[in-house]
Design a protein around this motif. Structure first.
Motif, PDB file in Angstrom:
ATOM      1  N   PRO A 197     -22.330  -8.919  10.272  1.00 37.74           N
ATOM      2  CA  PRO A 197     -23.146 -10.024   9.195  1.00 37.74           C
ATOM      3  C   PRO A 197     -22.530 -11.321   9.532  1.00 37.74           C
ATOM      4  CG  PRO A 197     -21.325  -8.602   8.406  1.00 37.74           C
ATOM      5  CD  PRO A 197     -21.621  -8.105   9.638  1.00 37.74           C
ATOM      6  N   GLN A 198     -23.497 -12.255   9.390  1.00 43.18           N
ATOM      7  CA  GLN A 198     -23.062 -13.739   9.077  1.00 43.18           C
ATOM      8  C   GLN A 198     -22.147 -14.011   8.122  1.00 43.18           C
ATOM      9  OE1 GLN A 198     -26.804 -15.752   9.286  1.00 43.18           O
ATOM     10  NE2 GLN A 198     -27.039 -15.387  11.528  1.00 43.18           N
ATOM     11  N   GLY A 199     -21.371 -15.139   8.155  1.00 41.90           N
ATOM     12  CA  GLY A 199     -20.486 -15.432   7.147  1.00 41.90           C
ATOM     13  C   GLY A 199     -19.000 -14.865   7.309  1.00 41.90           C
ATOM     14  N   ASP A 200     -18.220 -15.269   6.187  1.00 41.86           N
ATOM     15  CA  ASP A 200     -16.970 -14.700   6.096  1.00 41.86           C
ATOM     16  C   ASP A 200     -17.090 -13.279   5.236  1.00 41.86           C
ATOM     17  OD1 ASP A 200     -15.780 -16.762   7.667  1.00 41.86           O
ATOM     18  OD2 ASP A 200     -15.594 -17.931   5.660  1.00 41.86           O
ATOM     19  N   ASN A 201     -16.769 -12.239   6.130  1.00 41.13           N
ATOM     20  CA  ASN A 201     -16.605 -10.925   5.315  1.00 41.13           C
ATOM     21  C   ASN A 201     -15.135 -10.714   5.037  1.00 41.13           C
ATOM     22  OD1 ASN A 201     -17.045  -8.192   4.657  1.00 41.13           O
ATOM     23  ND2 ASN A 201     -17.674  -7.748   6.652  1.00 41.13           N
ATOM     24  N   PRO A 202     -15.030 -10.376   3.731  1.00 39.30           N
ATOM     25  CA  PRO A 202     -13.597 -10.352   3.325  1.00 39.30           C
ATOM     26  C   PRO A 202     -13.184  -8.984   3.498  1.00 39.30           C
ATOM     27  CG  PRO A 202     -15.181 -10.154   1.380  1.00 39.30           C
ATOM     28  CD  PRO A 202     -16.012 -10.695   2.686  1.00 39.30           C
ATOM     29  N   TYR A 203     -13.985  -8.006   3.956  1.00 37.80           N
ATOM     30  CA  TYR A 203     -13.342  -6.928   4.250  1.00 37.80           C
ATOM     31  C   TYR A 203     -13.312  -6.646   5.921  1.00 37.80           C
ATOM     32  CZ  TYR A 203     -15.375  -5.989  -0.189  1.00 37.80           C
ATOM     33  OH  TYR A 203     -15.567  -5.981  -1.469  1.00 37.80           O
ATOM     34  N   ASP A 204     -13.403  -7.831   6.568  1.00 46.13           N
ATOM     35  CA  ASP A 204     -12.639  -7.879   7.936  1.00 46.13           C
ATOM     36  C   ASP A 204     -11.042  -8.129   8.133  1.00 46.13           C
ATOM     37  OD1 ASP A 204     -15.044  -7.336   9.349  1.00 46.13           O
ATOM     38  OD2 ASP A 204     -15.747  -9.239   9.276  1.00 46.13           O
ATOM     39  N   VAL A 205     -10.614  -6.966   8.421  1.00 46.33           N
ATOM     40  CA  VAL A 205      -9.350  -6.995   8.274  1.00 46.33           C
ATOM     41  C   VAL A 205      -8.378  -6.537   9.765  1.00 46.33           C
ATOM     42  CG1 VAL A 205      -8.849  -6.694   6.020  1.00 46.33           C
ATOM     43  CG2 VAL A 205      -9.051  -4.780   7.810  1.00 46.33           C
ATOM     44  N   ILE A 206      -7.211  -7.288  10.227  1.00 42.59           N
ATOM     45  CA  ILE A 206      -6.405  -6.702  11.390  1.00 42.59           C
ATOM     46  C   ILE A 206      -5.241  -5.826  10.753  1.00 42.59           C
ATOM     47  CG2 ILE A 206      -4.962  -7.372  12.924  1.00 42.59           C
ATOM     48  CD1 ILE A 206      -7.668  -8.559  13.558  1.00 42.59           C
ATOM     49  N   PRO A 207      -5.456  -4.300  11.097  1.00 40.28           N
ATOM     50  CA  PRO A 207      -4.406  -3.550  10.656  1.00 40.28           C
ATOM     51  C   PRO A 207      -3.016  -3.859  11.169  1.00 40.28           C
ATOM     52  CG  PRO A 207      -6.024  -2.479  11.986  1.00 40.28           C
ATOM     53  CD  PRO A 207      -6.495  -3.645  11.656  1.00 40.28           C
ATOM     54  N   LEU A 208      -1.855  -3.576  10.653  1.00 41.46           N
ATOM     55  CA  LEU A 208      -0.798  -4.074  11.210  1.00 41.46           C
ATOM     56  C   LEU A 208       0.192  -2.936  10.671  1.00 41.46           C
ATOM     57  CD1 LEU A 208       0.251  -6.203  12.894  1.00 41.46           C
ATOM     58  CD2 LEU A 208       1.302  -7.230  10.857  1.00 41.46           C
ATOM     59  N   ASP A 209       0.723  -2.067  11.582  1.00 47.08           N
ATOM     60  CA  ASP A 209       1.401  -0.949  11.504  1.00 47.08           C
ATOM     61  C   ASP A 209       3.002  -1.237  11.680  1.00 47.08           C
ATOM     62  OD1 ASP A 209      -0.601   0.774  10.772  1.00 47.08           O
ATOM     63  OD2 ASP A 209      -0.763   1.356  12.746  1.00 47.08           O
ATOM     64  N   PHE A 210       4.103  -1.155  10.626  1.00 45.45           N
ATOM     65  CA  PHE A 210       5.341  -1.145  10.883  1.00 45.45           C
ATOM     66  C   PHE A 210       5.947   0.075  10.486  1.00 45.45           C
ATOM     67  CE2 PHE A 210       4.125  -5.676   9.743  1.00 45.45           C
ATOM     68  CZ  PHE A 210       4.601  -6.150  10.838  1.00 45.45           C
ATOM     69  N   GLU A 211       7.381   0.123  11.394  1.00 47.25           N
ATOM     70  CA  GLU A 211       7.980   1.341  10.853  1.00 47.25           C
ATOM     71  C   GLU A 211       9.250   0.721  10.233  1.00 47.25           C
ATOM     72  OE1 GLU A 211      10.297   4.979  13.387  1.00 47.25           O
ATOM     73  OE2 GLU A 211       9.750   3.188  14.344  1.00 47.25           O
ATOM     74  N   VAL A 212       9.517   0.993   9.087  1.00 48.78           N
ATOM     75  CA  VAL A 212      10.616   0.617   8.278  1.00 48.78           C
ATOM     76  C   VAL A 212      11.618   1.601   7.857  1.00 48.78           C
ATOM     77  CG1 VAL A 212      10.883  -0.505   5.816  1.00 48.78           C
ATOM     78  CG2 VAL A 212       8.674  -0.728   6.908  1.00 48.78           C
ATOM     79  N   ASP A 213      12.706   1.358   8.466  1.00 52.50           N
ATOM     80  CA  ASP A 213      13.854   2.034   8.314  1.00 52.50           C
ATOM     81  C   ASP A 213      14.352   1.859   6.821  1.00 52.50           C
ATOM     82  OD1 ASP A 213      13.928   2.756  10.826  1.00 52.50           O
ATOM     83  OD2 ASP A 213      15.125   1.065  11.532  1.00 52.50           O
ATOM     84  N   GLN A 214      14.720   3.163   6.204  1.00 50.52           N
ATOM     85  CA  GLN A 214      15.222   3.207   4.904  1.00 50.52           C
ATOM     86  C   GLN A 214      16.344   3.865   4.870  1.00 50.52           C
ATOM     87  OE1 GLN A 214      11.776   4.362   2.367  1.00 50.52           O
ATOM     88  NE2 GLN A 214      11.269   2.300   2.069  1.00 50.52           N
ATOM     89  N   VAL A 215      17.175   4.074   3.874  1.00 52.98           N
ATOM     90  CA  VAL A 215      18.255   4.865   3.872  1.00 52.98           C
ATOM     91  C   VAL A 215      18.145   5.978   2.625  1.00 52.98           C
ATOM     92  CG1 VAL A 215      20.725   5.066   3.442  1.00 52.98           C
ATOM     93  CG2 VAL A 215      20.130   3.102   4.709  1.00 52.98           C
ATOM     94  N   ASP A 216      18.277   7.165   2.726  1.00 53.28           N
ATOM     95  CA  ASP A 216      18.471   8.239   1.858  1.00 53.28           C
ATOM     96  C   ASP A 216      19.492   8.066   1.185  1.00 53.28           C
ATOM     97  OD1 ASP A 216      18.414  10.545   0.373  1.00 53.28           O
ATOM     98  OD2 ASP A 216      17.064  11.700   1.734  1.00 53.28           O
ATOM     99  N   THR A 217      19.401   7.640  -0.211  1.00 50.89           N
ATOM    100  CA  THR A 217      20.880   7.536  -1.052  1.00 50.89           C
ATOM    101  C   THR A 217      21.366   8.900  -1.185  1.00 50.89           C
ATOM    102  OG1 THR A 217      19.549   7.508  -2.840  1.00 50.89           O
ATOM    103  CG2 THR A 217      20.071   5.465  -1.769  1.00 50.89           C
ATOM    104  N   MET A 218      20.833  10.058  -1.364  1.00 49.20           N
ATOM    105  CA  MET A 218      21.354  11.170  -1.602  1.00 49.20           C
ATOM    106  C   MET A 218      22.241  11.635  -0.250  1.00 49.20           C
ATOM    107  SD  MET A 218      20.487  11.942  -4.674  1.00 49.20           S
ATOM    108  CE  MET A 218      20.892  13.564  -4.826  1.00 49.20           C
ATOM    109  N   MET A 219      21.633  11.638   0.879  1.00 47.20           N
ATOM    110  CA  MET A 219      22.118  12.195   1.817  1.00 47.20           C
ATOM    111  C   MET A 219      22.966  11.140   2.879  1.00 47.20           C
ATOM    112  SD  MET A 219      21.378  15.301   1.689  1.00 47.20           S
ATOM    113  CE  MET A 219      21.627  16.134   3.261  1.00 47.20           C
ATOM    114  N   GLU A 220      22.746   9.911   2.487  1.00 46.56           N
ATOM    115  CA  GLU A 220      23.297   8.743   3.332  1.00 46.56           C
ATOM    116  C   GLU A 220      22.925   8.698   4.816  1.00 46.56           C
ATOM    117  OE1 GLU A 220      27.356   8.298   2.438  1.00 46.56           O
ATOM    118  OE2 GLU A 220      27.188   8.025   0.456  1.00 46.56           O
ATOM    119  N   CYS A 221      21.786   8.975   5.079  1.00 44.04           N
ATOM    120  CA  CYS A 221      21.065   8.950   6.349  1.00 44.04           C
ATOM    121  C   CYS A 221      19.917   8.162   6.282  1.00 44.04           C
ATOM    122  CB  CYS A 221      20.787  10.405   6.974  1.00 44.04           C
ATOM    123  SG  CYS A 221      19.717  11.345   5.751  1.00 44.04           S
TER     124      CYS A 221
END
Length: 367
Positions: free
Chosen positions: A217-241
């Motif tokens: 479509p012509q014009g600025d389509n608000p549904y055109d996106v660039i997907p970005l995947d990140f691996e986020v490290d978190q800590v399990d507070t129960m197991m401390e791992c």
């Protein structure tokens, strides 16, 4: 001819000429198809249309005669166009869609033609014919709510030729009027004499519209996106791992953002918050202090990510659009749109980095 206002009926289609699954139930192929596990009503309708298209006595002959020999959607992209899309989301979308359809076809044929050649003549049920029917239903079908409350995927003669627009005249449609037994397309915004009356196919990205409809479509389509995947490290507070979670963020062209200021930069707040939390365990507040300025150096990481992405999106200027085939031209247009989005993100990152450096220097000067 006259101007049409909001609420006016732009088009009215009798329910009697709508092509739906009900026609399959009345055909000889239904007794065969209903016995196949996982056979959907949409697939039944598709197979019915493959045969009905060649029926000289069909009540829908005039409709089928108006349809093109080729729909030219992304599903028909050739090798050159596919290769031109390498490194884009559209490349993966088209490849997955074509693979899915091929698997679906191979599950049905030639078995159906061998078992029931009179119902499924092999010359009418080739892969090429199947792909044509898939493109027909993907690009022209609509979900219609009938008077009995059943929602069905249908082909609507005439209405199927209405074009999509990012600023459509017709938005709310898809329910049969029980009083008139017809499908009415009412205007949601005025349409002037001589203006093309358009409807909305849905809130779709350019990649989806190319794959299943064959246009960008012509014009600025608000549904055109660039997907970005990140691996986020978190800590399990129960197991401390440590835990590892993948998170996906959708980034639009930053020209669509209304806030380009410090801490926002025209970028999605959830994305920035995700990067900030990965960089610092301290709670982030949008105040002009040195600690926050240091955290917002995440813009440099984001800039590096999108620089690499831009390198993968090879320059589209090398494509000879005058001599290129329709699919290569469309692939080039999509890639150019993707480059424009990435370029806007890089510009926002660069501007944001300068904002952060300026505020950081002020903080240091006050120490």
């Amino acid at each position: 001819m006259e101007d049409m206002e909001v609420g006016d009926i732009a088009m009215e289609i009798p329910a009697s000429i709508i092509i739906s699954e009900d026609l399959v139930y009345k055909s000889d192929m239904y007794q065969v198809l209903e016995k196949i596990d996982g056979m959907s009503s949409e697939t039944m309708s598709l197979l019915w249309s493959m045969k009905e298209r060649h029926n000289c006595n069909s009540q829908f002959k005039m409709y089928f005669d108006t349809l093109p020999e080729n729909f030219n959607t992304g599903l028909s992209f050739g090798v050159e166009a596919i290769m031109a899309l390498d490194g884009t989301l559209l490349f993966e979308e088209i490849m997955q869609a074509k693979e899915h359809l091929r698997v679906q076809y191979d599950e049905l044929f030639p078995a159906l033609s061998k078992g029931h050649p009179d119902i499924f003549p092999p010359e009418l049920y080739t892969w090429e014919q199947f792909l044509w029917a898939c493109e027909l239903w993907y690009s022209n079908s609509m979900k219609i709510m009938f008077a009995d409350g059943n929602l069905k995927t249908c082909l609507i003669p005439v209405a199927g030729f209405l074009n999509h627009s990012l600023h459509p005249h017709i938005v709310h449609y898809g329910k049969i009027d029980s009083t008139t037994n017809s499908l009415k397309f009412r205007l949601s915004r005025p349409c002037s004499v001589g203006e093309q009356c358009c409807l909305s196919y849905g809130n779709f990205s350019g990649s989806h519209l190319i794959t299943f409809y064959g246009f960008l479509p012509q014009g600025d389509n608000p549904y055109d996106v660039i997907p970005l995947d990140f691996e986020v490290d978190q800590v399990d507070t129960m197991m401390e791992c440590p835990l590892s979670n993948w998170t996906t963020h959708m980034v639009r062209g930053t020209w669509l953002s209304e806030n380009q200021n410090i801490f926002y930069y025209g970028l999605p707040s959830p994305l920035l918050d995700c990067l900030r939390s990965a960089r610092s365990q301290m709670p982030f507040t949008k105040t002009l202090i040195k600690a926050n300025m240091e955290v917002d150096k995440v813009l440099e990481d984001l800039q590096s990510t999108f620089n690499a992405m831009m390198e993968n999106l090879s320059d589209v200027d090398s494509v000879d659009r005058e001599s290129s085939s329709w699919d290569v031209k469309l692939a080039s247009q999509f890639k150019e749109m993707q480059r424009r989005i990435v370029s806007s993100i890089l510009t926002s990152c660069s501007t944001g980095i300068k904002l952060v450096e300026h505020e950081l220097s002020k903080c240091k000067a006050e120490e």
